[in-house]
Design a protein around this motif. Structure first.
Motif, PDB file in Angstrom:
ATOM      1  N   ILE A   1       0.844  -1.169  -0.119  1.00  0.00           N
ATOM      2  CA  ILE A   1      -0.017  -0.072  -0.039  1.00  0.00           C
ATOM      3  C   ILE A   1       0.900   1.341   0.158  1.00  0.00           C
ATOM      4  O   ILE A   1       0.403   2.346  -0.153  1.00  0.00           O
ATOM      5  CB  ILE A   1      -0.960  -0.094   1.203  1.00  0.00           C
ATOM      6  CG1 ILE A   1      -0.303   0.114   2.349  1.00  0.00           C
ATOM      7  CG2 ILE A   1      -1.907  -1.214   1.003  1.00  0.00           C
ATOM      8  CD1 ILE A   1      -1.065   0.572   3.725  1.00  0.00           C
ATOM      9  N   LYS A   2       1.958   1.182  -0.038  1.00  0.00           N
ATOM     10  CA  LYS A   2       2.998   2.356   0.132  1.00  0.00           C
ATOM     11  C   LYS A   2       2.864   2.954  -1.245  1.00  0.00           C
ATOM     12  O   LYS A   2       2.688   2.405  -2.296  1.00  0.00           O
ATOM     13  CB  LYS A   2       4.537   1.876   0.154  1.00  0.00           C
ATOM     14  CG  LYS A   2       5.323   2.961   0.594  1.00  0.00           C
ATOM     15  CD  LYS A   2       6.877   2.562   0.398  1.00  0.00           C
ATOM     16  CE  LYS A   2       7.441   1.836   1.412  1.00  0.00           C
ATOM     17  NZ  LYS A   2       8.563   1.574   1.595  1.00  0.00           N
ATOM     18  N   GLY A   3       2.613   4.376  -1.006  1.00  0.00           N
ATOM     19  CA  GLY A   3       2.396   5.373  -2.453  1.00  0.00           C
ATOM     20  C   GLY A   3       0.890   5.269  -2.760  1.00  0.00           C
ATOM     21  O   GLY A   3       0.471   5.878  -3.831  1.00  0.00           O
ATOM     22  N   MET A   4       0.004   4.484  -2.823  1.00  0.00           N
ATOM     23  CA  MET A   4      -1.396   4.375  -3.050  1.00  0.00           C
ATOM     24  C   MET A   4      -2.111   5.430  -2.419  1.00  0.00           C
ATOM     25  O   MET A   4      -2.079   5.963  -1.178  1.00  0.00           O
ATOM     26  CB  MET A   4      -2.094   2.950  -2.597  1.00  0.00           C
ATOM     27  CG  MET A   4      -1.592   1.903  -3.494  1.00  0.00           C
ATOM     28  SD  MET A   4      -2.504   0.551  -3.000  1.00  0.00           S
ATOM     29  CE  MET A   4      -1.853  -0.797  -4.124  1.00  0.00           C
ATOM     30  N   SER A   5      -3.253   5.854  -3.062  1.00  0.00           N
ATOM     31  CA  SER A   5      -4.255   6.641  -2.358  1.00  0.00           C
ATOM     32  C   SER A   5      -5.127   5.825  -1.351  1.00  0.00           C
ATOM     33  O   SER A   5      -5.275   4.569  -1.298  1.00  0.00           O
ATOM     34  CB  SER A   5      -5.286   7.138  -3.478  1.00  0.00           C
ATOM     35  OG  SER A   5      -6.110   5.997  -3.996  1.00  0.00           O
ATOM     36  N   ILE A   6      -5.719   6.543  -0.426  1.00  0.00           N
ATOM     37  CA  ILE A   6      -6.137   5.830   0.759  1.00  0.00           C
ATOM     38  C   ILE A   6      -7.307   4.963   0.438  1.00  0.00           C
ATOM     39  O   ILE A   6      -7.532   3.811   0.993  1.00  0.00           O
ATOM     40  CB  ILE A   6      -6.594   6.749   2.043  1.00  0.00           C
ATOM     41  CG1 ILE A   6      -6.531   6.130   3.221  1.00  0.00           C
ATOM     42  CG2 ILE A   6      -7.789   7.468   1.727  1.00  0.00           C
ATOM     43  CD1 ILE A   6      -6.704   6.747   4.326  1.00  0.00           C
TER      44      ILE A   6
ATOM     45  N   LYS B   1     -11.736  13.505   3.167  1.00  0.00           N
ATOM     46  CA  LYS B   1     -11.258  12.234   3.632  1.00  0.00           C
ATOM     47  C   LYS B   1     -10.723  11.419   2.503  1.00  0.00           C
ATOM     48  O   LYS B   1      -9.641  10.366   2.743  1.00  0.00           O
ATOM     49  CB  LYS B   1     -12.250  11.143   4.599  1.00  0.00           C
ATOM     50  CG  LYS B   1     -13.386  10.716   3.878  1.00  0.00           C
ATOM     51  CD  LYS B   1     -14.067   9.893   4.803  1.00  0.00           C
ATOM     52  CE  LYS B   1     -15.250   9.054   3.856  1.00  0.00           C
ATOM     53  NZ  LYS B   1     -16.002   7.921   4.794  1.00  0.00           N
ATOM     54  N   SER B   2     -10.941  11.566   1.145  1.00  0.00           N
ATOM     55  CA  SER B   2     -10.450  10.876   0.132  1.00  0.00           C
ATOM     56  C   SER B   2      -9.480  11.576  -0.219  1.00  0.00           C
ATOM     57  O   SER B   2      -8.575  10.602  -1.096  1.00  0.00           O
ATOM     58  CB  SER B   2     -11.593  10.431  -0.759  1.00  0.00           C
ATOM     59  OG  SER B   2     -12.550   9.632  -0.569  1.00  0.00           O
ATOM     60  N   ASN B   3      -8.862  12.607  -0.032  1.00  0.00           N
ATOM     61  CA  ASN B   3      -7.888  13.549  -0.534  1.00  0.00           C
ATOM     62  C   ASN B   3      -6.559  12.979   0.322  1.00  0.00           C
ATOM     63  O   ASN B   3      -5.533  13.929   0.289  1.00  0.00           O
ATOM     64  CB  ASN B   3      -8.090  14.733  -0.366  1.00  0.00           C
ATOM     65  CG  ASN B   3      -7.338  15.699  -1.655  1.00  0.00           C
ATOM     66  OD1 ASN B   3      -6.967  15.084  -2.467  1.00  0.00           O
ATOM     67  ND2 ASN B   3      -7.050  16.774  -1.274  1.00  0.00           N
ATOM     68  N   LEU B   4      -6.381  11.748   0.688  1.00  0.00           N
ATOM     69  CA  LEU B   4      -5.210  11.491   1.375  1.00  0.00           C
ATOM     70  C   LEU B   4      -4.261  10.463   0.570  1.00  0.00           C
ATOM     71  O   LEU B   4      -5.102   9.456  -0.171  1.00  0.00           O
ATOM     72  CB  LEU B   4      -5.467  10.854   2.774  1.00  0.00           C
ATOM     73  CG  LEU B   4      -5.898  11.830   3.509  1.00  0.00           C
ATOM     74  CD1 LEU B   4      -6.702  11.277   4.883  1.00  0.00           C
ATOM     75  CD2 LEU B   4      -5.024  12.812   4.462  1.00  0.00           C
ATOM     76  N   TYR B   5      -3.126  10.334   0.747  1.00  0.00           N
ATOM     77  CA  TYR B   5      -2.243   8.961   0.310  1.00  0.00           C
ATOM     78  C   TYR B   5      -1.574   8.570   1.378  1.00  0.00           C
ATOM     79  O   TYR B   5      -1.004   9.208   2.247  1.00  0.00           O
ATOM     80  CB  TYR B   5      -1.638   9.486  -1.272  1.00  0.00           C
ATOM     81  CG  TYR B   5      -0.662  10.411  -1.016  1.00  0.00           C
ATOM     82  CD1 TYR B   5      -0.686  11.724  -1.008  1.00  0.00           C
ATOM     83  CD2 TYR B   5       0.620   9.855  -0.790  1.00  0.00           C
ATOM     84  CE1 TYR B   5       0.518  12.785  -1.193  1.00  0.00           C
ATOM     85  CE2 TYR B   5       1.766  10.740  -0.840  1.00  0.00           C
ATOM     86  CZ  TYR B   5       1.540  12.219  -0.707  1.00  0.00           C
ATOM     87  OH  TYR B   5       2.842  13.078  -0.694  1.00  0.00           O
ATOM     88  N   VAL B   6      -1.044   7.294   1.015  1.00  0.00           N
ATOM     89  CA  VAL B   6      -0.168   6.679   2.137  1.00  0.00           C
ATOM     90  C   VAL B   6       1.351   7.010   1.634  1.00  0.00           C
ATOM     91  O   VAL B   6       1.789   6.630   0.667  1.00  0.00           O
ATOM     92  CB  VAL B   6      -0.046   5.266   2.098  1.00  0.00           C
ATOM     93  CG1 VAL B   6       0.857   4.548   3.165  1.00  0.00           C
ATOM     94  CG2 VAL B   6      -1.811   4.672   2.484  1.00  0.00           C
TER      95      VAL B   6
ATOM     96  N   GLY C   1      -3.428  14.890  -0.211  1.00  0.00           N
ATOM     97  CA  GLY C   1      -3.365  15.408  -1.708  1.00  0.00           C
ATOM     98  C   GLY C   1      -3.296  14.201  -2.591  1.00  0.00           C
ATOM     99  O   GLY C   1      -3.712  12.999  -2.041  1.00  0.00           O
ATOM    100  N   THR C   2      -2.966  14.417  -3.841  1.00  0.00           N
ATOM    101  CA  THR C   2      -2.938  13.146  -4.815  1.00  0.00           C
ATOM    102  C   THR C   2      -1.854  12.548  -4.543  1.00  0.00           C
ATOM    103  O   THR C   2      -0.574  13.183  -4.471  1.00  0.00           O
ATOM    104  CB  THR C   2      -3.334  13.421  -6.397  1.00  0.00           C
ATOM    105  OG1 THR C   2      -2.378  14.520  -6.498  1.00  0.00           O
ATOM    106  CG2 THR C   2      -4.641  13.953  -6.411  1.00  0.00           C
ATOM    107  N   PRO C   3      -1.551  11.191  -4.767  1.00  0.00           N
ATOM    108  CA  PRO C   3      -0.444  10.432  -4.582  1.00  0.00           C
ATOM    109  C   PRO C   3       0.560  10.753  -5.874  1.00  0.00           C
ATOM    110  O   PRO C   3       0.118  10.854  -6.684  1.00  0.00           O
ATOM    111  CB  PRO C   3      -0.819   8.994  -4.704  1.00  0.00           C
ATOM    112  CG  PRO C   3      -1.954   8.896  -5.488  1.00  0.00           C
ATOM    113  CD  PRO C   3      -2.852  10.144  -5.009  1.00  0.00           C
ATOM    114  N   PRO C   4       1.716  10.978  -5.511  1.00  0.00           N
ATOM    115  CA  PRO C   4       2.980  11.446  -6.498  1.00  0.00           C
ATOM    116  C   PRO C   4       3.091  10.350  -7.394  1.00  0.00           C
ATOM    117  O   PRO C   4       3.237   9.234  -6.905  1.00  0.00           O
ATOM    118  CB  PRO C   4       4.251  11.903  -5.748  1.00  0.00           C
ATOM    119  CG  PRO C   4       3.966  11.019  -4.352  1.00  0.00           C
ATOM    120  CD  PRO C   4       2.502  10.691  -4.012  1.00  0.00           C
ATOM    121  N   VAL C   5       3.299  10.646  -8.806  1.00  0.00           N
ATOM    122  CA  VAL C   5       3.519   9.816  -9.907  1.00  0.00           C
ATOM    123  C   VAL C   5       4.849   9.180  -9.921  1.00  0.00           C
ATOM    124  O   VAL C   5       5.848  10.251  -9.975  1.00  0.00           O
ATOM    125  CB  VAL C   5       3.132  10.060 -11.070  1.00  0.00           C
ATOM    126  CG1 VAL C   5       3.233   8.994 -11.869  1.00  0.00           C
ATOM    127  CG2 VAL C   5       1.600  10.540 -11.009  1.00  0.00           C
TER     128      VAL C   5
END
Lengths: 170, 207
Positions: free
Chosen positions: B90-95, B133-138, B177-181
């Motif tokens: 799950i590292k780097g994924m959106s929540i 709450k969806s605007n988070l990433y791991v 934020g959105t997960p970095p590409v």
């Protein structure tokens, strides 16, 4: 395995090997005659060692030669075939909106149907009283303010004291 | 008498001004909790303290600093190596994606990690001023070794082994934020970089 036991049997095996080696070479004077005698110095020695036990046969087993380094271990553990694969078959359920796998029923919807079914089964159990008392007729479930229709003639009626759920079609 | 007074005042002075450093066991001058030796004993639950840092309000010309939430769970009854595979997943994924993957994972640790992520999401919305709450990433997720219990495992012939009842900790950092590409580096690019690095070497103290 206990370390002391292992060391003990190692020492015993080494001693046995040493005694065997000495007897083979002929340096052992304990069993031969004291005077010089014409004859083979190698006398037939009795097998004083016990039959090879499990602990002795350990000597000739496959064993790692060297410690596996952490780099080698990491290559094996972090190999892509050991990593967990990302599932691409997850989609939202049309009825309730929870997630489900494509080829599987939605867990939430199934759970709610299971609850209702267990209540219906409990009602049937109360009606029957004892086990193996099922009548040889079909069963129909009727909810509040519902009367049996034409097709329901001759069927056993199970009453449920609640409104008909939206997903339970006639 | 005078000696007692001197001794008493000296004791008071040492208690006020000198403190025994826990790690190196020597008296060092310190006041109001400040100490030369800042890293104390081993029991430092630092990850829980990371949520307490408060930044001063940002100026208008500064780039917006995204909100960060730190959460962890201690002494999960699972192996740290097995937990690492889930953390790496799950590292780097959106929540939302992370929660979906964990929900349908067959691993035991997935249940614990999912609970931790949901708790952290709730904490972010309630306490850390996260709008959606969806605007988070791991951003970070990893596992650590917990305290092991030791038990005896009986073997044949009177031998025994010591069995470890493994536990692990799980740490996660959610960022708004959105997960970095992440740009996937191909093996060809890696080889090219290596060759360029070799070519750019210079011999020092040469003509």
């Amino acid at each position: 395995m206990s370390l002391t036991g292992f060391v003990r049997f190692l020492r015993q095996s080494l001693q046995r090997l040493e005694s065997d080696f000495i007897q083979a070479v002929g340096l052992d004077r304990s069993l031969g005659p004291a005077l010089a005698v014409n004859g083979p110095s190698l006398l037939p020695q009795p097998n004083n060692s016990s039959e090879p036990s499990f602990l002795d046969s350990i000597f000739w087993m496959a064993v790692p030669k060297k410690r596996r380094t952490i780099e080698v271990n990491r290559c094996r553990r972090r190999n892509p075939n050991k990593m967990i694969k990302v599932k691409t078959n997850i989609e939202p359920c049309v009825q309730c909106g929870n997630l489900k796998l494509k080829h599987t029923l939605c867990g939430f919807c199934y759970e709610k149907i299971q609850k209702e079914t267990s209540l219906i089964r409990r009602q049937i159990q109360n009606m029957e009283g004892r086990p193996l008392n099922t009548p040889a007729v079909e069963t129909v479930v009727l909810f509040e303010n519902e009367t049996p229709g034409e097709a329901d003639q001759g069927k056993r009626i199970v009453e449920r004291s609640r409104k008909r759920p939206s997903w339970f079609n006639l | 008498d005078i000696y007692q007074i001197i001794h008493y005042s000296f004791c008071i002075w040492t208690i006020r001004n000198l403190r025994k450093c826990k790690k190196c066991q020597i008296l060092a001058p310190c006041s109001q909790g400040s100490c030369l030796h800042t890293t104390a004993q081993l029991n430092t639950k630092n990850w829980d303290r990371k949520n307490r840092i408060v930044y001063p309000p940002q100026q208008k010309d500064e780039p917006p600093r995204p909100a960060e939430v730190f959460h962890c769970r201690r002494q999960i009854k699972y192996s740290k190596d097995k937990m690492w595979y889930l953390a790496k997943l799950i590292k780097g994924m959106s929540i939302d994606q992370a929660l979906a993957q964990l929900e349908f994972s067959d691993k035991k640790g997935a249940i614990a990690i999912k609970e931790v992520l949901l708790e952290a999401q709730e904490m972010a919305v309630k306490n850390h001023n996260v709008e959606f709450k969806s605007n988070l990433y791991v951003a970070e997720s990893f596992s650590g070794k917990g305290k092991y219990l030791k038990r005896i495992r009986y073997h044949g012939r009177g031998m025994f082994g010591i069995m470890d009842k493994v536990h692990c900790h799980y740490f996660v950092k959610l960022v708004e934020g959105t997960p970095p590409v992440v740009v996937q580096k191909t093996p060809f690019d890696q080889a090219k970089e290596y060759v360029e690095q070799l070519r750019s070497r210079t011999i020092i103290h040469s003509l």
